[in-house]
Design a protein around this motif. Structure first.
Motif, PDB file in Angstrom:
ATOM      1  N   ALA A   1     -12.184 -42.045 -12.417  1.00 11.06           N
ATOM      2  CA  ALA A   1     -12.259 -42.600 -11.066  1.00 11.06           C
ATOM      3  C   ALA A   1     -13.691 -42.530 -10.541  1.00 11.06           C
ATOM      4  CB  ALA A   1     -11.316 -41.837 -10.129  1.00 11.06           C
ATOM      5  N   GLU A   2     -13.992 -43.366  -9.568  1.00 13.04           N
ATOM      6  CA  GLU A   2     -15.296 -43.341  -8.910  1.00 13.04           C
ATOM      7  C   GLU A   2     -15.091 -43.068  -7.429  1.00 13.04           C
ATOM      8  OE1 GLU A   2     -17.436 -46.893  -9.761  1.00 13.04           O
ATOM      9  OE2 GLU A   2     -17.601 -46.476 -11.903  1.00 13.04           O
ATOM     10  N   ALA A   3     -16.002 -42.344  -6.825  1.00 17.98           N
ATOM     11  CA  ALA A   3     -15.853 -41.973  -5.419  1.00 17.98           C
ATOM     12  C   ALA A   3     -17.230 -41.789  -4.789  1.00 17.98           C
ATOM     13  CB  ALA A   3     -15.031 -40.694  -5.282  1.00 17.98           C
ATOM     14  N   ARG A   4     -17.195 -41.661  -3.462  1.00 18.46           N
ATOM     15  CA  ARG A   4     -18.420 -41.384  -2.711  1.00 18.46           C
ATOM     16  C   ARG A   4     -18.199 -40.129  -1.870  1.00 18.46           C
ATOM     17  NH1 ARG A   4     -19.960 -42.572   2.335  1.00 18.46           N
ATOM     18  NH2 ARG A   4     -18.153 -43.948   2.631  1.00 18.46           N
ATOM     19  N   VAL A   5     -19.234 -39.292  -1.780  1.00 22.60           N
ATOM     20  CA  VAL A   5     -19.148 -38.049  -1.014  1.00 22.60           C
ATOM     21  C   VAL A   5     -19.325 -38.355   0.461  1.00 22.60           C
ATOM     22  CG1 VAL A   5     -20.158 -35.781  -0.635  1.00 22.60           C
ATOM     23  CG2 VAL A   5     -20.032 -36.716  -2.960  1.00 22.60           C
ATOM     24  N   ARG A   6     -18.248 -38.129   1.231  1.00 22.28           N
ATOM     25  CA  ARG A   6     -18.332 -38.360   2.672  1.00 22.28           C
ATOM     26  C   ARG A   6     -18.929 -37.159   3.381  1.00 22.28           C
ATOM     27  NH1 ARG A   6     -13.151 -40.538   5.801  1.00 22.28           N
ATOM     28  NH2 ARG A   6     -14.063 -42.518   5.104  1.00 22.28           N
ATOM     29  N   SER A   7     -18.537 -35.944   2.957  1.00 30.39           N
ATOM     30  CA  SER A   7     -19.086 -34.743   3.590  1.00 30.39           C
ATOM     31  C   SER A   7     -19.033 -33.579   2.615  1.00 30.39           C
ATOM     32  CB  SER A   7     -18.319 -34.386   4.864  1.00 30.39           C
ATOM     33  OG  SER A   7     -16.985 -34.010   4.559  1.00 30.39           O
ATOM     34  N   VAL A   8     -19.871 -32.584   2.870  1.00 32.98           N
ATOM     35  CA  VAL A   8     -19.971 -31.386   2.032  1.00 32.98           C
ATOM     36  C   VAL A   8     -19.877 -30.163   2.928  1.00 32.98           C
ATOM     37  CG1 VAL A   8     -21.459 -30.050   0.492  1.00 32.98           C
ATOM     38  CG2 VAL A   8     -21.393 -32.542   0.293  1.00 32.98           C
ATOM     39  N   GLN A   9     -19.067 -29.196   2.507  1.00 32.60           N
ATOM     40  CA  GLN A   9     -19.011 -27.921   3.213  1.00 32.60           C
ATOM     41  C   GLN A   9     -19.213 -26.786   2.214  1.00 32.60           C
ATOM     42  OE1 GLN A   9     -15.553 -27.171   5.569  1.00 32.60           O
ATOM     43  NE2 GLN A   9     -16.026 -28.743   7.084  1.00 32.60           N
ATOM     44  N   VAL A  10     -19.921 -25.767   2.650  1.00 30.55           N
ATOM     45  CA  VAL A  10     -20.094 -24.544   1.869  1.00 30.55           C
ATOM     46  C   VAL A  10     -19.591 -23.398   2.736  1.00 30.55           C
ATOM     47  CG1 VAL A  10     -21.711 -22.999   0.734  1.00 30.55           C
ATOM     48  CG2 VAL A  10     -22.041 -25.468   0.579  1.00 30.55           C
ATOM     49  N   HIS A  11     -18.479 -22.796   2.296  1.00 31.92           N
ATOM     50  CA  HIS A  11     -17.849 -21.702   3.046  1.00 31.92           C
ATOM     51  C   HIS A  11     -17.585 -22.088   4.498  1.00 31.92           C
ATOM     52  CE1 HIS A  11     -18.413 -19.281  -0.441  1.00 31.92           C
ATOM     53  NE2 HIS A  11     -19.726 -19.322  -0.375  1.00 31.92           N
TER      54      HIS A  11
END
Length: 635
Positions: free
Chosen positions: A219-229
């Motif tokens: 599958a292919e996707a795009r990163v909408r948001s990133v969270q760390v802890h």
């Protein structure tokens, strides 16, 4: 900021989750079922920050039934927090988790001797001695053993400080330009937000807005948001526990075991070679094929495994090959665990050496085995086995998990010392084993010799024919490069669309017998008009070998006495001229259909269509829908 991931390990109900809650204030039991049963079924996550150090905790289940979930969380861990309850001591999963930690080569360990408040001083001392004895024969013999109580808080400050010290010493500061890899250990849907995945970012950098591939499903996707802890970030770095909101991929495509990677940098595989160490208590030696379950990061795949040499005895190690029932993503250097499917038991683990292994036998297998473990030789092995096609640095990126630029630098060093050749091939040069050139030289000379032996009167072998016979299909794009090299080395001479032997001059003079045969052949074909006999019939009629006949026929084709149609059929030029004269001199041929042409000349479709296509090609006619338009010559 320095980053380290700590994984808990230990027997069920020894207080791993309670300890992490006491250390960080976060309860890692998320599911209602876990609360009801009082055990950790799946992975839990929390963290703490100590100055410039960020420590992520992965709380793995201790119950034997949920060990596969534990293995999913152990990938990317730099420090293991071994939890042993002081009132129970070392138990079955204590030993198994410790063995797995060793097989995965987790570099550091800290032991938390929990439930200190439930035992007296003598029992606590005995528990410490038992743990020390367990660790004595392992790489963790010097690991600190710290008694604590999650209930009273006694010993927590000392444990927290020691964890920070060990984590700091083993923290990673990854290369943000390395190929991205984030193994997914959890995937879920958030109402209004879409699909979310979590995992430990083991390599590279993950940025908001970045396009990613989800492998092995593709599958292919795009990163909408990133969270760390739990904190929104523009990007995540290697060594961080990361949650990623994705756009373009459904939850069905994002299960545990998938990996987020940069598109084009990884290739799913089902065949691997590795170095495996069997545990001392493995039930039997490993020789021929055996069923197994492979755990690699969060991936879990069944398959078969066998030794590539002598039997591997329990406690020993050796080279193995694995064939999987489903693909996964792997690169050289990945650590893995092997378990017996039924009854479930950990057998051993090791390090992957070739994630794109293919079956080999005899001397080829021995050569591969000899070079597989040597980092300085394994690239030479892979280039050698790529043959005439060679490899590009980007293709080895998926195998080695390194940047293509770094791989190209290593390959160019091999070019400088003569171990490899660098071939220009557009934007991505290809590297080949120098032994390819003598092999191609000998083969090209043999093909040209054979061609001129069959057709003494030939001006040269068609370049397309030589290429088709000289190179395998996958190396065809490199044909111009190889022909130029062979021409420069005087192995052959390229003359336009023909290839000939160095110093050879075309023989335009026929012998007496050849001239007689040529005249008879032309006479037969011309007499047959628009439907001459085929080569086999002509050979019988003229009483000569078909091979000799083809040589004379080639001469007449070059002299343009004969014409080869697009279908491969042969006509005389005289017959073509007759057709054209008939069309131009007759009435009603300014526009005509195929059926009209067939009927007038008494032809089958086998002959009519190729003749009309030839007339189109020489500008005598032009196709217009289902009709042909006659184009008259100026006379």
């Amino acid at each position: 900021m320095l980053r380290a991931v700590v994984g808990t390990a230990g027997h069920i109900d020894h207080g791993k989750t309670s300890l992490l809650e006491a250390l960080t204030g976060v309860d890692c039991d998320r599911w209602a079922d876990e609360k009801a049963r009082g055990i950790t079924i799946d992975l839990g996550f929390t963290h703490l920050v100590d100055g410039d150090l960020q420590i992520g905790f992965v709380d793995v289940p201790g119950h034997e039934k949920f060990l596969h979930n534990a293995l999913a969380g152990l990938g990317g861990i730099r420090l293991v927090l071994l939890v042993v309850a002081a009132d129970e001591g070392v138990e079955l999963q204590t030993r198994e988790h410790l063995a797995i930690s060793q097989l995965l080569e987790i570099p550091r360990a800290v032991v938390a001797l929990t439930k200190k408040d439930l035992v007296d001083a003598d029992t606590l001392e005995l528990a410490e001695l038992e743990v020390a004895e367990l660790l004595e024969s392992t790489p963790y013999a010097d690991a600190p053993i710290l008694p604590v109580s999650s209930v009273t808080g006694d010993g927590l400050d000392a444990l927290r400080a020691r964890l920070a010290q060990e984590a700091r010493d083993g923290a990673v500061d990854g290369d943000p330009t390395a190929p991205l890899r984030l193994p997914i250990d959890r995937a879920f849907q958030l109402r209004g937000l879409g699909a979310v995945v979590t995992g430990t970012l083991v390599q590279g950098r993950l940025e908001t807005g970045q396009s990613v591939a989800v492998l092995p499903r593709g599958a292919e996707a795009r990163v909408r948001s990133v969270q760390v802890h739990g904190q929104e970030r523009a990007h995540a770095e290697a060594g961080e526990r990361t949650a990623v909101q994705l756009v373009g991929a459904s939850l069905d495509e994002l299960g545990r075991g998938e990996q987020l990677v940069k598109p084009g940098t990884c290739v799913p595989t089902t065949q691997l070679a590795a170095r495996l160490r069997l545990l001392p208590d493995a039930p039997q030696a490993l020789g021929g094929w055996r069923e197994m379950r492979l755990h690699l990061y969060a991936g879990e795949v069944t398959g078969r495994i066998r030794s590539l040499g002598d039997k591997i005895q329990p406690g020993d190690e050796g080279l193995v090959e694995m064939r999987l029932e489903a693909p996964l993503v792997a690169v050289r250097g990945d650590r893995f665990i092997i378990r017996r499917p039924s009854p479930a038991a950990t057998l051993g683990g090791g390090v992957l050496l070739d994630p794109s292994w293919r079956r080999r036998r005899g001397a080829e297998l021995q050569r591969a085995v000899a070079q597989l473990e040597d980092p300085s030789k394994v690239m030479d092995l892979w280039v050698h086995e790529s043959g005439e096609r060679g490899v590009a640095a980007g293709e080895l990126e998926a195998r080695l998990g390194q940047r293509a630029a770094a791989i190209a630098k290593a390959l160019d060093a091999r070019v400088a010392d003569g171990r490899l050749l660098r071939l220009p091939a557009g934007k991505a040069p290809r590297y080949v084993d120098p032994a390819v050139i003598p092999k191609l030289t000998a083969k090209a000379k043999a093909l040209l010799k054979e061609h001129f032996a069959e057709d003494r009167l030939s001006n040269g072998m068609p370049k397309a024919e030589l290429t088709a016979r000289l190179l395998p299909e996958r190396a065809k794009p490199l044909a111009p490069v190889y022909l130029k090299m062979l021409d420069k080395a005087k192995a052959l001479v390229v003359q336009g669309d023909l290839v000939t032997q160095p110093g050879r001059k075309a023989s335009n003079q026929m012998t007496g017998d050849e001239a007689k045969l040529s005249a008879r052949l032309l006479e037969e074909i011309e007499a047959a008009g628009l439907t001459p006999p085929g080569p086999a019939d002509l050979s019988i009629r003229l009483g000569t070998k078909q091979q000799i006949l083809e040589g004379v026929q080639g001469y007449l084709l070059r002299q343009r006495s004969l014409v080869r149609l697009s279908s491969g059929l042969i006509l005389s030029q005289k017959a073509i001229d007759t057709v054209r004269d008939t069309l131009e001199d007759g009435d009603g041929w300014q526009r005509f259909t195929v059926p009209q042409f067939k009927e007038h000349f008494g032809l089958s479709r086998k002959w009519a269509i190729p003749i009309l296509e030839h007339l189109d090609s020489i500008g005598a006619t032009r196709r217009d829908g289902n009709e042909r338009m006659l184009i008259r010559r100026l006379r």
